[in-house]
Write a protein that holds these residues in place. Structure first.
Motif, PDB file in Angstrom:
ATOM      1  N   ASP A 211      -2.545  -5.893  10.155  1.00 22.30           N
ATOM      2  CA  ASP A 211      -2.461  -4.562   9.563  1.00 22.30           C
ATOM      3  C   ASP A 211      -1.064  -3.948   9.687  1.00 22.30           C
ATOM      4  OD1 ASP A 211      -4.713  -3.839   8.273  1.00 22.30           O
ATOM      5  OD2 ASP A 211      -5.149  -2.115   9.555  1.00 22.30           O
TER       6      ASP A 211
ATOM      7  N   GLU B  83      -1.587  12.306  -6.343  1.00 26.27           N
ATOM      8  CA  GLU B  83      -1.865  10.863  -6.220  1.00 26.27           C
ATOM      9  C   GLU B  83      -2.643  10.554  -4.948  1.00 26.27           C
ATOM     10  OE1 GLU B  83       0.879   7.325  -6.604  1.00 26.27           O
ATOM     11  OE2 GLU B  83       2.217   8.989  -7.117  1.00 26.27           O
ATOM     12  N   VAL B  84      -2.250  11.225  -3.850  1.00 27.37           N
ATOM     13  CA  VAL B  84      -2.932  11.001  -2.565  1.00 27.37           C
ATOM     14  C   VAL B  84      -4.370  11.485  -2.654  1.00 27.37           C
ATOM     15  CG1 VAL B  84      -2.914  11.561  -0.096  1.00 27.37           C
ATOM     16  CG2 VAL B  84      -0.738  11.282  -1.316  1.00 27.37           C
ATOM     17  N   CYS B  87      -6.814   9.311  -4.629  1.00 22.18           N
ATOM     18  CA  CYS B  87      -7.079   7.957  -4.151  1.00 22.18           C
ATOM     19  C   CYS B  87      -8.343   7.935  -3.282  1.00 22.18           C
ATOM     20  CB  CYS B  87      -5.869   7.467  -3.351  1.00 22.18           C
ATOM     21  SG  CYS B  87      -6.116   5.845  -2.645  1.00 22.18           S
ATOM     22  N   ASP B  89      -9.528   5.307  -1.491  1.00 22.60           N
ATOM     23  CA  ASP B  89      -9.421   4.468  -0.295  1.00 22.60           C
ATOM     24  C   ASP B  89      -8.578   5.210   0.748  1.00 22.60           C
ATOM     25  OD1 ASP B  89      -8.484   2.703   1.634  1.00 22.60           O
ATOM     26  OD2 ASP B  89      -8.332   1.014   0.252  1.00 22.60           O
ATOM     27  N   HIS B  91      -7.229   4.430   3.648  1.00 24.97           N
ATOM     28  CA  HIS B  91      -6.045   3.703   4.119  1.00 24.97           C
ATOM     29  C   HIS B  91      -4.921   3.811   3.104  1.00 24.97           C
ATOM     30  CE1 HIS B  91      -7.180   1.817   7.823  1.00 24.97           C
ATOM     31  NE2 HIS B  91      -8.295   1.330   7.326  1.00 24.97           N
ATOM     32  N   LYS B  92      -5.274   3.541   1.840  1.00 25.03           N
ATOM     33  CA  LYS B  92      -4.279   3.581   0.766  1.00 25.03           C
ATOM     34  C   LYS B  92      -3.749   5.004   0.602  1.00 25.03           C
ATOM     35  CE  LYS B  92      -4.879   0.056  -2.693  1.00 25.03           C
ATOM     36  NZ  LYS B  92      -5.886  -0.303  -3.688  1.00 25.03           N
ATOM     37  N   ALA B  93      -4.645   5.981   0.707  1.00 25.98           N
ATOM     38  CA  ALA B  93      -4.226   7.385   0.528  1.00 25.98           C
ATOM     39  C   ALA B  93      -3.151   7.748   1.555  1.00 25.98           C
ATOM     40  CB  ALA B  93      -5.440   8.314   0.662  1.00 25.98           C
ATOM     41  N   ASP B  95      -1.186   5.625   3.156  1.00 25.72           N
ATOM     42  CA  ASP B  95       0.030   4.859   2.840  1.00 25.72           C
ATOM     43  C   ASP B  95       0.825   5.522   1.714  1.00 25.72           C
ATOM     44  OD1 ASP B  95      -0.673   3.093   4.756  1.00 25.72           O
ATOM     45  OD2 ASP B  95      -0.898   1.344   3.445  1.00 25.72           O
ATOM     46  N   ILE B  96       0.112   5.976   0.685  1.00 21.00           N
ATOM     47  CA  ILE B  96       0.804   6.645  -0.430  1.00 21.00           C
ATOM     48  C   ILE B  96       1.477   7.913   0.084  1.00 21.00           C
ATOM     49  CG2 ILE B  96       0.528   7.813  -2.673  1.00 21.00           C
ATOM     50  CD1 ILE B  96      -1.883   6.016  -3.218  1.00 21.00           C
ATOM     51  N   THR B  99       4.609   6.900   2.224  1.00 15.90           N
ATOM     52  CA  THR B  99       5.676   6.289   1.419  1.00 15.90           C
ATOM     53  C   THR B  99       6.326   7.303   0.496  1.00 15.90           C
ATOM     54  OG1 THR B  99       4.255   4.346   1.375  1.00 15.90           O
ATOM     55  CG2 THR B  99       6.182   4.284  -0.034  1.00 15.90           C
ATOM     56  N   ARG B 199      -0.009   4.038  10.832  1.00 14.50           N
ATOM     57  CA  ARG B 199      -1.306   3.336  10.852  1.00 14.50           C
ATOM     58  C   ARG B 199      -1.807   3.189  12.283  1.00 14.50           C
ATOM     59  NH1 ARG B 199       0.363  -1.538   6.849  1.00 14.50           N
ATOM     60  NH2 ARG B 199       0.328  -0.360   4.904  1.00 14.50           N
TER      61      ARG B 199
END
Lengths: 216, 216
Positions: A211, B83-84, B87, B89, B91-93, B95-96, B99, B199
């Motif tokens: 991860d 965008e966040v 989303c 997911d 985890h993806k949210a 990360d977005i 980033t 994370r």
């Protein structure tokens, strides 16, 4: 000039030291109240209640006052860091680092000076250089503490150490700024939140490496 | 004044908008080059190549220019945050969020403006207020994303969420400042280090709670 014996400071040396301290205090007051960009040598002399000529005798320019502030800050931090370096327990060493460095930065004067000096450093490379040494020293101390606990205490991969130390310093700096600018004394809860997050980050890599792209 | 029909902007409206954009660009250039404290309305008018009267017609004071900069910044961030929020997911949210917010802040202009505006905000409560809303919005979006993943994705205790979100924002802000002030484009490695640490922090509390006083 006649050199005096080195033991006790003479009355004259004591007077010079006291005068320099007074001038530094006046400079810090002006920088905090009005900002660095809006403070001239004349304002500092006025705040200290001395003539502008007397101020110039001790500090030829504003950058020399800032250099003295940087020196005092570095000396204070070096004392804190000695405690970290002397500690044999890596967990405790990191805790001391985080707690003491945070407390050092999280007060109104430090926080305002940080903002002012960062702004000045953007356009004044002499000032930028003055404080870059302090950051390197902090990084080195924290990195060494982590390295000392590499096998027993911390799961973090060695190749991510420098990057993670940088991020931890950023977090302490940012949080100290946020707490310090309120003008309230940092609470135990403030420090605890920070400690938990740092401890967690330092045990990173022990678990699911898949991860953590940085660690894989 | 006669109100125009609302559909297409008239030539006059288009000209006004273009003029305001030109003035904002000139203000940002001056703030970045010389610092906010050293920039007056006269400097901005000169940089834009307009008369001081024309500048005052569009912006009655320097605070109005800063307010417009805050508004543009908030609008850009709101687009990123949409965008966040969209989303599904968690985890993806996260990360977005990390980033895109990092990329938004880690460029020279943003970094210098952050320092300058922070310094100004210390002594100007109007400016301080202008940017405090943006911080709250960012906190809310990240907190919601974490909350959405509470059961499946993140081990963190709910009562530490706000404190941890604050620390994550401090870390992103501080690191973006450090990267941004170099004037280089942030590298993939920069973002990866940050993502790994975030994370890791968000999975905090899954393991040894005894070691984390904040979570116990």
């Amino acid at each position: 000039m006649i050199k005096k014996a080195k033991q006790e400071p003479t009355n004259r040396e004591q007077a010079t030291r006291a005068r320099r301290e007074l001038l530094i205090e006046a400079a810090v007051s002006c920088f905090v109240e009005d900002g660095l960009a809006r403070t001239g040598m004349r304002d500092i002399a006025k705040k200290a209640g001395v003539s502008i000529g007397n101020l110039y005798n001790h500090f030829p320019g504003r950058d020399d006052l800032i250099a003295e502030i940087a020196k005092i800050d570095a000396e204070e931090l070096a004392a804190v860091m000695a405690e970290v370096t002397d500690c044999n327990d890596p967990h405790k060493a990191v805790d001391i680092f985080v707690t003491r460095y945070f407390e050092h930065c999280a007060n109104l004067t430090s926080a305002v000076l940080t903002v002012e000096i960062t702004s000045e450093a953007l356009r004044n490379s002499t000032v930028a250089r003055l404080f870059s040494g302090t950051r390197s020293m902090l990084s080195d101390v924290l990195e060494t503490a982590i390295q000392n606990g590499e096998h027993e205490a911390f799961g973090m991969a060695a190749e991510s150490r420098t990057a993670v130390v940088g991020l931890i310093l950023d977090m302490i700096d940012g949080y100290a700024l946020r707490v310090g600018l309120t003008g309230k004394k940092p609470s135990k809860k403030d420090t605890q939140a920070l400690l938990s997050v740092v401890r967690c980050v330092l045990s990173m890599g022990g678990g699911d490496k898949g991860d953590h792209p940085m660690l894989s």
